[in-house]
Design a protein around this motif. Structure first.
Motif, PDB file in Angstrom:
ATOM      1  N   ARG A 113       0.857  -1.190   0.000  1.00 13.32           N
ATOM      2  CA  ARG A 113       0.000   0.000   0.000  1.00 13.32           C
ATOM      3  C   ARG A 113       0.890   1.237   0.000  1.00 13.32           C
ATOM      4  O   ARG A 113       1.936   1.248   0.659  1.00 13.32           O
ATOM      5  CB  ARG A 113      -0.885  -0.011   1.241  1.00 13.32           C
ATOM      6  CG  ARG A 113      -1.845   1.133   1.330  1.00 13.32           C
ATOM      7  CD  ARG A 113      -2.768   0.939   2.538  1.00 13.32           C
ATOM      8  NE  ARG A 113      -3.591   2.110   2.750  1.00 13.32           N
ATOM      9  CZ  ARG A 113      -4.747   2.340   2.112  1.00 13.32           C
ATOM     10  NH1 ARG A 113      -5.186   1.485   1.239  1.00 13.32           N
ATOM     11  NH2 ARG A 113      -5.431   3.429   2.377  1.00 13.32           N
ATOM     12  N   LEU A 114       0.459   2.267  -0.729  1.00 12.39           N
ATOM     13  CA  LEU A 114       1.214   3.514  -0.820  1.00 12.39           C
ATOM     14  C   LEU A 114       0.260   4.691  -0.789  1.00 12.39           C
ATOM     15  O   LEU A 114      -0.683   4.750  -1.580  1.00 12.39           O
ATOM     16  CB  LEU A 114       2.046   3.531  -2.118  1.00 12.39           C
ATOM     17  CG  LEU A 114       2.732   4.838  -2.506  1.00 12.39           C
ATOM     18  CD1 LEU A 114       3.665   5.337  -1.407  1.00 12.39           C
ATOM     19  CD2 LEU A 114       3.479   4.649  -3.821  1.00 12.39           C
ATOM     20  N   GLU A 115       0.510   5.593   0.140  1.00  8.81           N
ATOM     21  CA  GLU A 115      -0.192   6.873   0.198  1.00  8.81           C
ATOM     22  C   GLU A 115       0.833   7.932  -0.189  1.00  8.81           C
ATOM     23  O   GLU A 115       1.899   8.027   0.443  1.00  8.81           O
ATOM     24  CB  GLU A 115      -0.706   7.160   1.621  1.00  8.81           C
ATOM     25  CG  GLU A 115      -1.753   6.208   2.099  1.00  8.81           C
ATOM     26  CD  GLU A 115      -3.137   6.487   1.535  1.00  8.81           C
ATOM     27  OE1 GLU A 115      -3.409   7.623   1.099  1.00  8.81           O
ATOM     28  OE2 GLU A 115      -3.948   5.538   1.511  1.00  8.81           O
ATOM     29  N   THR A 116       0.535   8.717  -1.218  1.00  6.94           N
ATOM     30  CA  THR A 116       1.458   9.722  -1.719  1.00  6.94           C
ATOM     31  C   THR A 116       0.873  11.118  -1.507  1.00  6.94           C
ATOM     32  O   THR A 116      -0.304  11.351  -1.813  1.00  6.94           O
ATOM     33  CB  THR A 116       1.736   9.513  -3.214  1.00  6.94           C
ATOM     34  OG1 THR A 116       2.405   8.255  -3.381  1.00  6.94           O
ATOM     35  CG2 THR A 116       2.606  10.621  -3.790  1.00  6.94           C
ATOM     36  N   TYR A 117       1.702  12.015  -1.012  1.00  8.50           N
ATOM     37  CA  TYR A 117       1.347  13.427  -0.843  1.00  8.50           C
ATOM     38  C   TYR A 117       2.409  14.252  -1.547  1.00  8.50           C
ATOM     39  O   TYR A 117       3.590  13.895  -1.514  1.00  8.50           O
ATOM     40  CB  TYR A 117       1.290  13.800   0.641  1.00  8.50           C
ATOM     41  CG  TYR A 117       0.311  12.942   1.408  1.00  8.50           C
ATOM     42  CD1 TYR A 117      -1.022  13.315   1.506  1.00  8.50           C
ATOM     43  CD2 TYR A 117       0.724  11.748   1.999  1.00  8.50           C
ATOM     44  CE1 TYR A 117      -1.937  12.515   2.194  1.00  8.50           C
ATOM     45  CE2 TYR A 117      -0.183  10.951   2.687  1.00  8.50           C
ATOM     46  CZ  TYR A 117      -1.500  11.336   2.772  1.00  8.50           C
ATOM     47  OH  TYR A 117      -2.389  10.550   3.445  1.00  8.50           O
ATOM     48  N   SER A 118       1.997  15.348  -2.184  1.00  4.12           N
ATOM     49  CA  SER A 118       2.969  16.158  -2.907  1.00  4.12           C
ATOM     50  C   SER A 118       2.656  17.644  -2.772  1.00  4.12           C
ATOM     51  O   SER A 118       1.530  18.031  -2.488  1.00  4.12           O
ATOM     52  CB  SER A 118       3.011  15.755  -4.379  1.00  4.12           C
ATOM     53  OG  SER A 118       1.753  15.962  -4.978  1.00  4.12           O
ATOM     54  N   ARG A 119       3.703  18.447  -2.988  1.00  2.00           N
ATOM     55  CA  ARG A 119       3.539  19.895  -3.038  1.00  2.00           C
ATOM     56  C   ARG A 119       4.584  20.489  -3.951  1.00  2.00           C
ATOM     57  O   ARG A 119       5.560  19.915  -4.276  1.00  2.00           O
ATOM     58  CB  ARG A 119       3.608  20.527  -1.668  1.00  2.00           C
ATOM     59  CG  ARG A 119       4.962  20.376  -1.011  1.00  2.00           C
ATOM     60  CD  ARG A 119       4.990  21.102   0.301  1.00  2.00           C
ATOM     61  NE  ARG A 119       6.321  20.930   0.845  1.00  2.00           N
ATOM     62  CZ  ARG A 119       6.819  21.691   1.767  1.00  2.00           C
ATOM     63  NH1 ARG A 119       6.123  22.675   2.244  1.00  2.00           N
ATOM     64  NH2 ARG A 119       8.015  21.488   2.223  1.00  2.00           N
TER      65      ARG A 119
END
Length: 119
Positions: A113-119
């Motif tokens: 499982r992978l949760e990705t957050y970006s800015r």
């Protein structure tokens, strides 16, 4: 050292190596190696979409990735108890496109499982 942790398939060092193989496979366009790092039930949630299977994710990365000529500069990798947190930057032609934070869960020595957050 904790002997219980030493006996686990997902030791902290193994998990860090696994996640580095994942990013190397993405950067090198080695989709067979990418597939090997992921469990068949792999799921990724990211701001712009969700991938519900390993096949769907690998196909997207192989055929539809909007910026295929990028690399991942990993600033930190923290692994513990079957979870991995990564902070880094996606770079194209020497320029940072965006910063990201990825949170992985492992299962049986693979990324599940992978949760990705970006800015």
């Amino acid at each position: 050292m904790d002997t219980e942790s030493d006996a686990r398939d997902d030791s902290d060092g193994d998990m860090r190596a696994l996640v580095r193989r994942y990013y190397d496979a993405l950067d090198d366009h080695d989709y067979d190696a990418l597939e090997e790092t992921l469990s068949p039930e792999f799921v990724q949630h990211r701001p712009d979409r969700t991938f519900e299977s390993r096949n769907e994710f690998v196909e997207f990365m192989r055929e539809k990735r909007p910026n295929p000529d990028t690399s991942h500069d990993l600033e930190s990798v923290i692994a513990e108890d079957g979870q991995i947190a990564v902070r880094g930057r996606v770079i194209e032609a020497g320029t940072t496109l965006f910063e990201f934070a990825d949170f992985f869960e492992t299962d049986g020595g693979r990324l599940a499982r992978l949760e990705t957050y970006s800015r």
